[in-house]
Design a protein around this motif. Sequence first.
Motif, mmCIF file in Angstrom:
data_model
loop_
_atom_site.group_PDB
_atom_site.id
_atom_site.type_symbol
_atom_site.label_atom_id
_atom_site.label_comp_id
_atom_site.label_asym_id
_atom_site.label_seq_id
_atom_site.Cartn_x
_atom_site.Cartn_y
_atom_site.Cartn_z
ATOM 1 N N ALA A 50 0.750 -1.224 0.148
ATOM 2 C CA ALA A 50 0.037 0.104 0.094
ATOM 3 C C ALA A 50 0.826 1.197 0.185
ATOM 4 N N LEU A 51 0.448 2.349 -0.594
ATOM 5 C CA LEU A 51 1.057 3.495 -0.734
ATOM 6 C C LEU A 51 0.241 4.292 0.327
ATOM 7 N N VAL A 52 1.112 5.152 1.246
ATOM 8 C CA VAL A 52 0.506 6.035 2.431
ATOM 9 C C VAL A 52 0.752 7.544 1.926
ATOM 10 N N ILE A 53 -0.128 8.382 2.142
ATOM 11 C CA ILE A 53 -0.086 9.732 1.617
ATOM 12 C C ILE A 53 -0.604 10.849 2.338
ATOM 13 N N SER A 54 0.366 11.606 2.616
ATOM 14 C CA SER A 54 -0.098 12.832 3.713
ATOM 15 C C SER A 54 0.228 14.333 3.146
ATOM 16 N N ALA A 88 3.973 7.314 11.342
ATOM 17 C CA ALA A 88 2.558 6.961 12.033
ATOM 18 C C ALA A 88 1.958 6.104 11.758
ATOM 19 N N MET A 89 1.997 5.373 10.362
ATOM 20 C CA MET A 89 1.399 4.357 9.808
ATOM 21 C C MET A 89 2.117 3.019 9.722
ATOM 22 N N ASN A 90 3.227 3.134 10.509
ATOM 23 C CA ASN A 90 4.354 2.309 10.402
ATOM 24 C C ASN A 90 4.690 1.834 8.986
ATOM 25 N N ALA A 91 4.859 2.899 7.895
ATOM 26 C CA ALA A 91 5.523 2.795 6.812
ATOM 27 C C ALA A 91 6.633 3.421 6.962
ATOM 28 N N ARG A 92 7.384 3.296 5.594
ATOM 29 C CA ARG A 92 8.408 3.995 5.325
ATOM 30 C C ARG A 92 8.413 5.070 4.082
ATOM 31 N N PRO A 93 8.864 6.278 4.478
ATOM 32 C CA PRO A 93 8.433 7.461 3.592
ATOM 33 C C PRO A 93 9.675 7.194 2.303
ATOM 34 N N GLU A 94 9.193 7.725 1.175
ATOM 35 C CA GLU A 94 9.943 7.482 -0.196
ATOM 36 C C GLU A 94 9.934 8.877 -0.857
ATOM 37 N N GLN A 95 8.804 9.464 -1.119
ATOM 38 C CA GLN A 95 9.015 10.831 -1.982
ATOM 39 C C GLN A 95 8.268 11.752 -1.163
ATOM 40 N N ILE A 96 8.692 12.900 -1.518
ATOM 41 C CA ILE A 96 7.882 14.201 -0.996
ATOM 42 C C ILE A 96 7.933 14.871 -2.333
ATOM 43 N N MET A 97 6.736 15.754 -2.253
ATOM 44 C CA MET A 97 6.430 16.971 -3.196
ATOM 45 C C MET A 97 6.275 18.262 -2.341
ATOM 46 N N ILE A 148 4.888 10.553 0.444
ATOM 47 C CA ILE A 148 4.377 9.523 -0.142
ATOM 48 C C ILE A 148 5.248 8.421 0.746
ATOM 49 N N GLY A 149 4.604 7.306 1.217
ATOM 50 C CA GLY A 149 5.400 6.134 1.666
ATOM 51 C C GLY A 149 4.670 4.892 1.376
ATOM 52 N N ARG A 150 5.526 3.783 1.725
ATOM 53 C CA ARG A 150 4.967 2.307 1.280
ATOM 54 C C ARG A 150 5.134 1.487 2.518
ATOM 55 N N ALA A 151 4.370 0.315 2.496
ATOM 56 C CA ALA A 151 4.251 -0.642 3.801
ATOM 57 C C ALA A 151 3.596 -1.905 3.115
ATOM 58 N N LYS A 152 3.823 -2.900 3.439
ATOM 59 C CA LYS A 152 3.092 -4.282 3.352
ATOM 60 C C LYS A 152 1.579 -3.916 4.105
ATOM 61 N N ARG A 153 0.622 -4.147 3.527
ATOM 62 C CA ARG A 153 -0.466 -4.063 4.104
ATOM 63 C C ARG A 153 -0.552 -4.725 5.457
ATOM 64 N N LYS A 154 -0.082 -5.744 5.724
ATOM 65 C CA LYS A 154 -0.259 -6.733 6.963
ATOM 66 C C LYS A 154 0.525 -5.656 8.142
ATOM 67 N N VAL A 155 1.438 -4.932 7.657
ATOM 68 C CA VAL A 155 2.068 -4.157 9.174
ATOM 69 C C VAL A 155 1.529 -2.638 9.063
#
Length: 343
Positions: A50-54, A88-97, A148-155
Amino acid sequence: MSDKRRTEIAELGEFGLIDLLTKDATKSNKSTLRGVGDDCAVVAAGRDDALVISTDVMLEGVDFDLTYFPLKHLGYKAVTVGVSDVLAMNARPEQIMLSLGVSSKMSVEALQDLYEGVNFACKELGVDLVGGDTSASMTGLVINITTIGRAKRKVLTYRSGAQFNDLICVTGALGGAYMGLNLLEREKRVLRDVQNPEPQFKGYEYLLQSYLKPRARKDIIDALAEDGIVPTSMIDISDGLASEVLQLCKASQCGARIYLDRIPIAQQTNNLADELHRDPVVAALNGGEDYELLFTVPLAMQEKVMRMGMVDVIGHITRPTAGAYLVTPDGSDIELKAQGFKR
């Protein structure tokens, strides 16, 4: 003439306003896994990922004062603000705009300083600056950062997963950013009409860094993964401990008990609070901008979490009917209140 009553924003508060404005938002696409109501939106990226976006906005005169805020530090902090939501979503950040509203008082050199801080933070966190926009502003500097970040849905960790008897954990010390802001504001007032001012910051370097250059806690996310710990819920501390606990309680439909004597507060925070006749606990509860992580784990993980060495257990989750309370050392209960923003 209309008899319709005008509602002031202050009557609803920050979170009440968000709830009102987004109550009719619906999901039309299967790829939208989570919309409004968490630190990030969540979008499907294949079967397992999943991608997470803030997105966050920072306004001159509201969120920062360029009288004392170095632009390099401001650029660094802008990245921290955005990345902290992803963590805070237990994800890793990858990109910013990064998008800017720029007034005519800003020089090219000033903007280069801002971007130097942005680039330093991106390199430190392993994040790519991939775009943005620039526009004229009539009201000072405006910064908008999309992360923008990314994580496995299960975590993936949401605000809504806390369970009865879960431990409430927090990283780092709280209240330092708020006291750092108070220190800067004090020196600004004292030295307003002084030529060649020499602000008195000695002994409070930690507080200044907490406010001007806070660190995003990627190290915590890495440590949790290494130890095989997936929190049941998590949120970053941007609005103060009390507000974030209440947000978790609301999303998870639970109550909470926070123990005052377990809240981590740095000695410099206590020292300046004493000097300014402030309460350091109030700074920790309501100050905000610490960008630490607040999360819950099952009671069975207490020993594992404590071995991390970077986390304090400050309370536990209760039934929703029990409410959310701060417990004083003498056993008294004080109901937690969220300050939110009041402009």
